[in-house]
Design a protein around this motif. Structure first.
Motif, PDB file in Angstrom:
ATOM      1  N   THR A   1       0.831  -1.208   0.000  1.00 60.07           N
ATOM      2  CA  THR A   1       0.000   0.000   0.000  1.00 60.07           C
ATOM      3  C   THR A   1       0.863   1.254   0.000  1.00 60.07           C
ATOM      4  N   LEU A   2       1.904   1.246   0.823  1.00 60.50           N
ATOM      5  CA  LEU A   2       2.809   2.389   0.891  1.00 60.50           C
ATOM      6  C   LEU A   2       3.539   2.584  -0.438  1.00 60.50           C
ATOM      7  N   VAL A   3       3.994   1.484  -1.020  1.00 62.78           N
ATOM      8  CA  VAL A   3       4.726   1.554  -2.284  1.00 62.78           C
ATOM      9  C   VAL A   3       3.837   2.096  -3.399  1.00 62.78           C
ATOM     10  N   ASP A   4       2.596   1.623  -3.434  1.00 66.78           N
ATOM     11  CA  ASP A   4       1.672   2.119  -4.476  1.00 66.78           C
ATOM     12  C   ASP A   4       1.496   3.632  -4.371  1.00 66.78           C
ATOM     13  N   GLU A   5       1.406   4.143  -3.141  1.00 67.44           N
ATOM     14  CA  GLU A   5       1.273   5.592  -2.957  1.00 67.44           C
ATOM     15  C   GLU A   5       2.517   6.323  -3.441  1.00 67.44           C
ATOM     16  N   LEU A   6       3.681   5.767  -3.139  1.00 67.57           N
ATOM     17  CA  LEU A   6       4.933   6.410  -3.547  1.00 67.57           C
ATOM     18  C   LEU A   6       5.128   6.352  -5.060  1.00 67.57           C
ATOM     19  N   ILE A   7       4.656   5.297  -5.687  1.00 70.57           N
ATOM     20  CA  ILE A   7       4.732   5.218  -7.154  1.00 70.57           C
ATOM     21  C   ILE A   7       3.811   6.252  -7.783  1.00 70.57           C
ATOM     22  N   ARG A   8       2.590   6.366  -7.252  1.00 68.61           N
ATOM     23  CA  ARG A   8       1.651   7.362  -7.789  1.00 68.61           C
ATOM     24  C   ARG A   8       2.205   8.779  -7.635  1.00 68.61           C
ATOM     25  N   SER A   9       2.992   8.999  -6.580  1.00 69.44           N
ATOM     26  CA  SER A   9       3.545  10.330  -6.335  1.00 69.44           C
ATOM     27  C   SER A   9       4.813  10.597  -7.140  1.00 69.44           C
ATOM     28  N   GLY A  10       5.263   9.612  -7.893  1.00 76.06           N
ATOM     29  CA  GLY A  10       6.470   9.799  -8.695  1.00 76.06           C
ATOM     30  C   GLY A  10       7.752   9.701  -7.908  1.00 76.06           C
ATOM     31  N   LEU A  11       7.716   9.075  -6.724  1.00 72.07           N
ATOM     32  CA  LEU A  11       8.896   8.959  -5.879  1.00 72.07           C
ATOM     33  C   LEU A  11       9.601   7.624  -6.031  1.00 72.07           C
ATOM     34  N   LEU A  12       8.876   6.588  -6.417  1.00 74.68           N
ATOM     35  CA  LEU A  12       9.461   5.273  -6.683  1.00 74.68           C
ATOM     36  C   LEU A  12       9.131   4.848  -8.104  1.00 74.68           C
ATOM     37  N   ASP A  13      10.030   4.060  -8.691  1.00 72.66           N
ATOM     38  CA  ASP A  13       9.815   3.459 -10.010  1.00 72.66           C
ATOM     39  C   ASP A  13       9.811   1.952  -9.880  1.00 72.66           C
ATOM     40  N   GLU A  14       8.957   1.289 -10.671  1.00 68.06           N
ATOM     41  CA  GLU A  14       9.024  -0.168 -10.801  1.00 68.06           C
ATOM     42  C   GLU A  14       9.878  -0.490 -12.010  1.00 68.06           C
TER      43      GLU A  14
ATOM     44  N   ARG B   1      17.413  14.612   0.815  1.00 67.55           N
ATOM     45  CA  ARG B   1      17.189  13.910   2.085  1.00 67.55           C
ATOM     46  C   ARG B   1      15.880  14.344   2.737  1.00 67.55           C
ATOM     47  N   ALA B   2      15.528  15.618   2.569  1.00 63.47           N
ATOM     48  CA  ALA B   2      14.260  16.094   3.122  1.00 63.47           C
ATOM     49  C   ALA B   2      13.085  15.385   2.462  1.00 63.47           C
ATOM     50  N   VAL B   3      13.186  15.103   1.162  1.00 68.55           N
ATOM     51  CA  VAL B   3      12.141  14.347   0.462  1.00 68.55           C
ATOM     52  C   VAL B   3      12.074  12.924   1.020  1.00 68.55           C
ATOM     53  N   LEU B   4      13.231  12.299   1.224  1.00 65.89           N
ATOM     54  CA  LEU B   4      13.256  10.948   1.779  1.00 65.89           C
ATOM     55  C   LEU B   4      12.705  10.929   3.192  1.00 65.89           C
ATOM     56  N   ASP B   5      12.980  11.990   3.953  1.00 66.13           N
ATOM     57  CA  ASP B   5      12.536  12.059   5.350  1.00 66.13           C
ATOM     58  C   ASP B   5      11.032  12.231   5.471  1.00 66.13           C
ATOM     59  N   ASP B   6      10.420  12.920   4.500  1.00 68.75           N
ATOM     60  CA  ASP B   6       8.979  13.167   4.571  1.00 68.75           C
ATOM     61  C   ASP B   6       8.362  13.109   3.168  1.00 68.75           C
ATOM     62  N   PRO B   7       8.339  11.925   2.576  1.00 69.71           N
ATOM     63  CA  PRO B   7       7.753  11.816   1.230  1.00 69.71           C
ATOM     64  C   PRO B   7       6.283  12.157   1.193  1.00 69.71           C
ATOM     65  N   ALA B   8       5.581  12.057   2.322  1.00 69.14           N
ATOM     66  CA  ALA B   8       4.161  12.392   2.347  1.00 69.14           C
ATOM     67  C   ALA B   8       3.931  13.855   1.978  1.00 69.14           C
ATOM     68  N   ALA B   9       4.911  14.740   2.301  1.00 67.11           N
ATOM     69  CA  ALA B   9       4.759  16.157   1.958  1.00 67.11           C
ATOM     70  C   ALA B   9       4.766  16.338   0.454  1.00 67.11           C
ATOM     71  N   VAL B  10       5.625  15.593  -0.239  1.00 66.79           N
ATOM     72  CA  VAL B  10       5.663  15.652  -1.693  1.00 66.79           C
ATOM     73  C   VAL B  10       4.425  15.005  -2.289  1.00 66.79           C
ATOM     74  N   ALA B  11       4.032  13.897  -1.709  1.00 65.90           N
ATOM     75  CA  ALA B  11       2.835  13.205  -2.196  1.00 65.90           C
ATOM     76  C   ALA B  11       1.617  14.113  -2.081  1.00 65.90           C
ATOM     77  N   GLY B  12       1.565  14.951  -1.043  1.00 64.08           N
ATOM     78  CA  GLY B  12       0.439  15.826  -0.842  1.00 64.08           C
ATOM     79  C   GLY B  12       0.328  16.924  -1.872  1.00 64.08           C
ATOM     80  N   GLN B  13       1.411  17.158  -2.643  1.00 70.20           N
ATOM     81  CA  GLN B  13       1.382  18.186  -3.662  1.00 70.20           C
ATOM     82  C   GLN B  13       0.829  17.687  -4.993  1.00 70.20           C
ATOM     83  N   ASN B  14       0.701  16.369  -5.122  1.00 70.69           N
ATOM     84  CA  ASN B  14       0.299  15.807  -6.410  1.00 70.69           C
ATOM     85  C   ASN B  14      -1.201  15.548  -6.484  1.00 70.69           C
TER      86      ASN B  14
END
Length: 402
Positions: free
Chosen positions: A60-73, A389-402
């Motif tokens: 579930t976490l990975v799917d959110e990070l992929i949708r946010s453009g933070l992880l690639d498969e 590192r700030a993105v890695l520390d709080d990826p939810a902040a970036v996800a919230g912008q998308n």
């Protein structure tokens, strides 16, 4: 580690998550990002085993990070593993980038680094800034920032923030340059004078250099003293993987430790400071060479050819460094001293006298002295990577912008 550049955002159009549940989700997203960043490519199952969550929760976490453009498969894992292969995950090369900038006495530099640590764009401009008012310098820097941002946005990347390395004391607010003696600046609010649509933070160049060494160096210990030189001498202390900032954020000012109390007047107002004996301009002066561009290369070339004046100047600089470092090492007991900036390039001719002075003066066992492979790139890379590192520390902040 740099603080997140964005404030936490609400949970979205649905019900607001309780603070404890929201906080746990944010922490787990960060754990996934840091794990994949440090060890990837990894499958979901491998991430789950490393951070101690169920595969379903990690998925579930990975799917959110992929949708946010933070992880690639990347597709199926390499063959040879037992069982059904999973899809390998890596931090995205096409998502956020960190923008780092450096204000030097004789140059400006900007770069963009993606989540994989790859430099995606760079711009540099040479010219002296000693005695110039802050606004014209920052206007020039803004032009370089705009150039780099346009380049990365043209590749479909999105800047996550801007961090600026400066040769001076920066207040704990992360934006006010309290004093930069070699620039002649006092109480300069970078946040208000530097036009940018990005969140802006600033820090001392030596602090960013030490963080770059911690994050990017080869087997850098978690307790070390980082010393670098350009026009002046910068120092930073890392304890258990964290910067030691001091009560006002000014810790590490090794360049203004007096090594000869009755010595020449320094730009800081003191006398006999280390910078007056081991800074670039001091070494050039003692070697009988004029200041100018490529001065470190000039010193290294002449030293390699056995120029006696240059060799003597570098040996004397090493002795001065050893005197100043003795007090710091005796006080802090670091695992190592790391030489960066111009000191890295000149280390072959500095180290002998530096280590001799340390060995003669230290109260305890000898301290290891190593040379940074990052050299003068450290502050700029540290600034850009602090945003990453700030993105890695709080990826939810970036996800919230998308």
């Amino acid at each position: 580690m740099a603080a997140p550049l964005h404030e936490p955002r609400p949970a979205g159009p649905g019900r607001r998550l309780p603070d404890n549940q929201q906080g746990m989700r944010r922490r787990n997203l960060a754990r996934v990002m840091h794990t994949v960043s440090a060890e990837g490519p990894l499958s979901r199952a491998a991430v789950a085993s490393r951070i101690g969550l169920t595969r379903a929760a990690v998925s579930t976490l990975v799917d959110e990070l992929i949708r946010s453009g933070l992880l690639d498969e990347l597709g199926p894992e390499r063959p040879g593993r037992v069982g059904r292969p999973g899809s390998a995950l890596a931090v995205s090369s096409g998502g956020p980038v960190g923008i780092g900038a450096e204000i030097g006495v004789d140059h400006l530099a900007v770069c963009a680094v993606d989540l994989r640590g790859v430099i995606r764009a760079r711009a540099v401009r040479h010219g002296t800034h000693r005695g110039r008012a802050p606004q014209p310098v920052l206007t020039e820097l803004s032009g370089l920032i705009a150039q780099v941002v346009a380049e990365v946005e043209g590749e479909g990347l999105r800047p996550a923030g801007l961090a600026v390395a400066v040769p001076g004391l920066v207040a704990r607010d992360g934006r006010t340059v309290v004093r930069a003696p070699n620039l002649g600046w006092h109480d300069v609010d970078l946040g208000s004078l530097l036009p940018s649509d990005l969140p802006v933070t600033a820090d001392n160049e030596a602090n960013f250099g030490s963080l770059a060494e911690l994050w990017l160096g080869d087997d850098t210990p978690r307790d070390f003293l980082h010393v670098s030189a350009e026009i002046g001498i910068g120092g930073a202390v890392v304890v258990d993987g964290q910067l030691l900032r001091g009560a006002r954020g000014f810790a590490g000012e090794l360049g203004h430790v007096p090594v000869r109390p009755e010595g020449p007047v320094c730009a800081c107002g003191g006398r006999g400071c280390l910078e007056q004996y081991a800074g670039e301009e001091a070494v050039l002066r003692e070697a009988g060479l004029p200041p100018g561009r490529d001065r470190v290369e000039q010193l290294a070339e002449r030293a390699a050819h056995g120029d006696p004046d240059v060799l003597r100047a570098l040996s004397d600089a090493g002795t001065a460094l050893g005197i100043a470092l003795t007090g710091a090492v005796n006080l802090l007991d670091p695992q190592a001293v790391v030489l960066g900036g111009a000191l890295a390039a000149l280390a072959p001719w500095l180290l002998t006298s530096l280590e001799e002075e340390l060995a003669r003066r230290l109260a305890g066992p000898a301290c290891t002295v190593t040379v940074s492979r990052l050299g003068s790139e450290g502050p700029l890379l540290g600034a850009a990577h602090s945003v990453v590192r700030a993105v890695l520390d709080d990826p939810a902040a970036v996800a919230g912008q998308n």
